[in-house]
Enzyme design. Structure first.
Site, PDB file in Angstrom:
ATOM      1  CG  HIS A 118      -2.026  -1.069   1.028  1.00  0.00           C
ATOM      2  ND1 HIS A 118      -2.817  -1.397   2.055  1.00  0.00           N
ATOM      3  CD2 HIS A 118      -2.141  -2.002   0.052  1.00  0.00           C
ATOM      4  CE1 HIS A 118      -3.627  -2.207   1.695  1.00  0.00           C
ATOM      5  NE2 HIS A 118      -3.209  -2.606   0.611  1.00  0.00           N
ATOM      6  N   GLY A 187      -2.081  -9.294  12.685  1.00  0.00           N
ATOM      7  CA  GLY A 187      -2.262  -7.801  12.645  1.00  0.00           C
ATOM      8  C   GLY A 187      -3.375  -7.387  11.542  1.00  0.00           C
TER       9      GLY A 187
HETATM   10  N1  APR Z   1      -1.418  -7.306  17.576  1.00  0.00           N
HETATM   11  C1  APR Z   1      -1.893  -8.106  16.637  1.00  0.00           C
HETATM   12  N2  APR Z   1      -3.040  -7.535  16.094  1.00  0.00           N
HETATM   13  C2  APR Z   1      -4.047  -6.742  16.493  1.00  0.00           C
HETATM   14  C3  APR Z   1      -3.105  -5.737  17.684  1.00  0.00           C
HETATM   15  C4  APR Z   1      -1.888  -6.175  17.988  1.00  0.00           C
HETATM   16  N3  APR Z   1      -1.396  -5.641  19.184  1.00  0.00           N
HETATM   17  N4  APR Z   1      -4.041  -4.867  17.852  1.00  0.00           N
HETATM   18  C5  APR Z   1      -5.142  -5.178  16.933  1.00  0.00           C
HETATM   19  N5  APR Z   1      -4.929  -5.945  16.202  1.00  0.00           N
HETATM   20  C6  APR Z   1      -5.674  -6.376  15.200  1.00  0.00           C
HETATM   21  C7  APR Z   1      -7.157  -6.147  15.305  1.00  0.00           C
HETATM   22  O1  APR Z   1      -7.760  -7.405  15.895  1.00  0.00           O
HETATM   23  C8  APR Z   1      -7.422  -6.067  13.571  1.00  0.00           C
HETATM   24  O2  APR Z   1      -7.756  -7.467  13.242  1.00  0.00           O
HETATM   25  O3  APR Z   1      -5.245  -5.951  13.894  1.00  0.00           O
HETATM   26  C9  APR Z   1      -6.185  -5.755  12.997  1.00  0.00           C
HETATM   27  C10 APR Z   1      -6.372  -4.519  12.267  1.00  0.00           C
HETATM   28  O4  APR Z   1      -7.351  -4.544  11.391  1.00  0.00           O
HETATM   29  P1  APR Z   1      -7.359  -3.145  10.217  1.00  0.00           P
HETATM   30  O5  APR Z   1      -7.656  -2.002  11.304  1.00  0.00           O
HETATM   31  O6  APR Z   1      -8.327  -3.407   9.461  1.00  0.00           O
HETATM   32  O7  APR Z   1      -6.199  -3.067   9.653  1.00  0.00           O
HETATM   33  P2  APR Z   1      -5.536  -3.765   8.320  1.00  0.00           P
HETATM   34  O8  APR Z   1      -6.222  -5.099   8.407  1.00  0.00           O
HETATM   35  O9  APR Z   1      -4.027  -3.607   8.324  1.00  0.00           O
HETATM   36  O10 APR Z   1      -6.245  -2.666   7.166  1.00  0.00           O
HETATM   37  C11 APR Z   1      -5.981  -3.231   5.637  1.00  0.00           C
HETATM   38  O11 APR Z   1      -7.134  -1.278   4.979  1.00  0.00           O
HETATM   39  O12 APR Z   1      -7.696   0.993   5.491  1.00  0.00           O
HETATM   40  C12 APR Z   1      -6.945   0.285   4.462  1.00  0.00           C
HETATM   41  O13 APR Z   1      -5.050   0.654   3.517  1.00  0.00           O
HETATM   42  C13 APR Z   1      -5.553   0.328   4.789  1.00  0.00           C
HETATM   43  O14 APR Z   1      -3.741  -1.301   4.904  1.00  0.00           O
HETATM   44  C14 APR Z   1      -5.034  -0.681   5.428  1.00  0.00           C
HETATM   45  C15 APR Z   1      -5.966  -1.827   5.010  1.00  0.00           C
END
Ligand code: APR
Length: 247
Positions: A118, A187
């Site tokens: 990204h 994560g």
């Molecule tokens: N350790 C591991 N996982 C964690 C922690 C932690 N300390 N804290 C939160 N999480 C998990 C949450 O349970 C959730 O499943 O991390 C995940 C975060 O999910 P999102 O907020 O959706 O982030 P992500 O999956 O990276 O989003 C993907 O969406 O908005 C777009 O471009 C943006 O790259 C991003 C993409």
């Protein structure tokens, strides 16, 4: 929670390990995730701030939002989860780190050749001619940097909703998912495609699928091992158990 011994045994024999990380791995560095209850999308509208239409309709608001996020990210330090993946790179004969994150904390921790699906928030380019921009970004309120070549508006080099991912990054990531012996989804809510497709590609290609996430996700029912721990706790435990086994 302990790490299942047969996962450690499988890792000890693994030749090629691939990892996909999401915002969760940076949560313990003080960077908000997107979809957690206190995440960015609970406060801000992604379509207004992370899309081409949002930028076109209010470039100033988008520019300032990314400046605000950069301020937080520039102060953030890698956490034990990032450092554990630097250890992964040393432990496994072949290792590929794929990230959806734009904060470059993996690089700050010492990971090399990180595949950024990204883009990244620290670089900028011209919205019109796409040329990389290395000029001044800290302008007075109400101003947005302009391209010295074509005069176009400058934007952060992150991939916005609706935009294509960098094709070579995606191809390398898909290749890793097809060839690895073990694939970690760490994560990430595993909801945003095409990144979210990678764990399924790995599983279909015969890899062992591991999820490291304190919460359940849409991917959880398909994984072989669900490590319901934060990455800053779970990943160092895996490294420790692997080193123990190899003694
Ligand atoms: N350790 C591991 N996982 C964690 C922690 C932690 N300390 N804290 C939160 N999480 C998990 C949450 O349970 C959730 O499943 O991390 C995940 C975060 O999910 P999102 O907020 O959706 O982030 P992500 O999956 O990276 O989003 C993907 O969406 O908005 C777009 O471009 C943006 O790259 C991003 C993409």
């Amino acid at each position: 929670m302990h790490i299942p011994p047969n996962l450690i045994e499988a890792l000890a024999e693994a030749n090629y390990v691939a990892v996909l990380t999401g915002a969760g791995i940076s949560a313990e560095s003080g960077i908000k995730t997107f979809r957690d209850p206190d995440g960015l999308w609970a406060k801000f509208n992604p379509m207004e701030l992370a899309s081409i239409d949002g930028f076109m309709s209010n470039p100033q608001r988008v520019w300032e939002w990314y400046q605000y996020r950069r301020e937080i990210i520039n102060k953030a330090q890698p956490n034990p989860g990032h450092y554990a993946l630097v250890e992964f790179e040393k432990i496994f004969p072949q290792f590929t780190l794929i990230t959806q994150n734009v904060d470059r904390l993996h690089q700050k921790a010492g990971s090399s050749n990180v595949i950024e699906l990204h883009g990244n928030i620290l670089e900028n380019h011209c919205f019109s001619c796409k040329e990389p921009y290395h000029g001044e970004t800290d302008l007075p309120e109400g101003h947005i940097p302009r391209c010295p070549i074509c005069g176009g508006m400058i934007r952060p080099s992150v991939v916005w909703f609706g935009e294509a991912l960098p094709i070579d990054a995606l191809e390398q990531a898909e290749q890793a998912a097809m060839e690895c012996d073990v694939f970690f989804s760490i994560g990430t809510s595993a909801e945003v495609y095409p990144a979210a497709n990678l764990p399924y590609v790995a599983k279909r290609s015969g890899a062992i699928l591991v999820e490291v996430n304190p919460n359940p996700t849409v991917l959880s029912p398909y994984v072989d091992y669900k490590i319901s721990l934060s990455s800053a706790v779970g990943l160092p435990k895996i490294v420790e158990a692997l080193k123990e086994l190899k003694k």
